[in-house]
Design a protein around this motif. Structure first.
Motif, PDB file in Angstrom:
ATOM      1  N   LYS A  15      16.674  27.460 -40.568  1.00 40.25           N
ATOM      2  CA  LYS A  15      17.861  26.253 -40.839  1.00 40.25           C
ATOM      3  C   LYS A  15      18.719  26.076 -39.665  1.00 40.25           C
ATOM      4  O   LYS A  15      19.893  26.027 -39.720  1.00 40.25           O
TER       5      LYS A  15
ATOM      6  N   GLN B 186      30.470  30.998 -38.508  1.00 37.53           N
ATOM      7  CA  GLN B 186      29.639  30.096 -39.232  1.00 37.53           C
ATOM      8  C   GLN B 186      28.654  30.692 -40.329  1.00 37.53           C
ATOM      9  O   GLN B 186      28.431  30.128 -41.374  1.00 37.53           O
ATOM     10  N   HIS B 187      28.325  31.931 -39.830  1.00 35.07           N
ATOM     11  CA  HIS B 187      27.162  32.493 -40.742  1.00 35.07           C
ATOM     12  C   HIS B 187      27.492  34.015 -40.656  1.00 35.07           C
ATOM     13  O   HIS B 187      26.731  34.875 -40.194  1.00 35.07           O
TER      14      HIS B 187
ATOM     15  N   SER C 137      31.753  20.216 -30.571  1.00 38.47           N
ATOM     16  CA  SER C 137      31.427  20.503 -32.119  1.00 38.47           C
ATOM     17  C   SER C 137      32.229  21.615 -32.531  1.00 38.47           C
ATOM     18  O   SER C 137      33.448  21.722 -32.256  1.00 38.47           O
TER      19      SER C 137
ATOM     20  N   GLU D  37      20.972  24.677 -36.718  1.00 39.19           N
ATOM     21  CA  GLU D  37      21.910  23.536 -36.536  1.00 39.19           C
ATOM     22  C   GLU D  37      22.134  22.995 -35.183  1.00 39.19           C
ATOM     23  O   GLU D  37      21.676  23.546 -34.467  1.00 39.19           O
ATOM     24  N   LYS D  38      22.593  21.622 -34.974  1.00 37.44           N
ATOM     25  CA  LYS D  38      22.567  21.067 -33.607  1.00 37.44           C
ATOM     26  C   LYS D  38      23.234  21.809 -32.859  1.00 37.44           C
ATOM     27  O   LYS D  38      23.071  22.117 -31.689  1.00 37.44           O
ATOM     28  N   GLU D  39      24.501  22.601 -33.264  1.00 36.58           N
ATOM     29  CA  GLU D  39      25.339  23.158 -32.357  1.00 36.58           C
ATOM     30  C   GLU D  39      24.458  24.346 -31.741  1.00 36.58           C
ATOM     31  O   GLU D  39      24.546  24.874 -30.666  1.00 36.58           O
ATOM     32  N   GLU D  40      23.623  24.915 -32.701  1.00 36.28           N
ATOM     33  CA  GLU D  40      22.799  26.194 -32.196  1.00 36.28           C
ATOM     34  C   GLU D  40      21.817  25.558 -31.107  1.00 36.28           C
ATOM     35  O   GLU D  40      21.522  26.281 -30.184  1.00 36.28           O
TER      36      GLU D  40
END
Length: 229
Positions: free
Chosen positions: A90, A177-178, A7, A92-95
């Protein structure tokens, strides 16, 4: 088993090499300790789009009433608490994939199941007339050695390197990303103790079913349960 995070992780980090580089014995020790946590994280991820329902499998979805009727209400409440935490973040899939890998790599660090309290250990509810395996399980549960997970690790340095790489990857991902939430990685990691407690509840519940002998279980599932106790 190869755990790989492809990813959007910075520098396209892959961890299949880190895990597969461990000895087979260390791989099996970590898997035997963390398998329930990994399964529960999968249930949580599948359940995110749903409202107060848990997706154990694509064709097996349970709400509160169904969970109560099947004796899974306590487990339902615990897993749903995780679902709500991850929904709020929220995630994410990667997390999720990275959290699975961290739970696996850190499983050799877990403390006695006593950390979740005598009351939760008592939820196993082993019944029996005294003596035999049931009595031994009860004694180990009361003394705090049930699910001790003090597995033998042959190469602790290699496991620690894998742990460091995973934590660094999570930090890098969140930084890229954040950026608006510099504490996000910490918030995600703080969900892992609840995941561990929930996994303990699940193991205790299914082991009590196994002891009662009322429901047939797959041989591999039984072997994994035995490895936990």
């Amino acid at each position: 088993m190869g755990l790989t995070v492809y990813s959007r992780l910075p520098r396209r980090r892959t961890f299949s090499g880190g895990f597969s580089a461990l000895s087979l014995g260390d791989q099996m020790s970590l898997l035997q300790s963390a398998w329930m946590e990994i399964l529960i994280l999968s249930i949580v991820f599948r359940s995110l789009p749903y409202e107060d329902e848990l997706v154990y499998a694509e064709d097996y979805i349970m709400d509160e009433e169904h969970s109560r009727l099947t004796g899974l209400l306590d487990l339902y409440v615990s897993i749903l608490q995780l679902v709500r935490k991850y929904k709020k973040l929220k995630v994410e899939k990667e997390e999720f994939v990275t959290l699975k890998a961290i739970a696996l790599a850190n499983s050799e660090n877990r403390a006695l199941v006593g950390e979740v309290g005598l009351q939760e250990r008592g939820e196993m509810g082993v019944e029996g007339g005294g003596g035999g395996a049931e009595e031994e399980v009860e004694q180990r549960r009361v003394s705090g050695t049930l699910e001790q997970d003090s597995m033998h690790i042959e190469d602790m340095e290699a496991v620690q390197k894998l742990q460091d790489a995973l934590h660094e990857a999570l930090q890098d991902y969140e930084s890229s990303q954040h950026q608006e939430d510099p504490r996000r990685a910490g918030k995600l990691l703080m969900t892992l103790p609840l995941l561990r407690q929930t996994a303990t509840k699940a193991v205790q519940h299914f082991y009590s079913i196994k002891v009662q002998g009322k429901v047939p279980m797959h041989k591999l599932f039984l072997e994994m349960l035995e490895a936990k106790v």
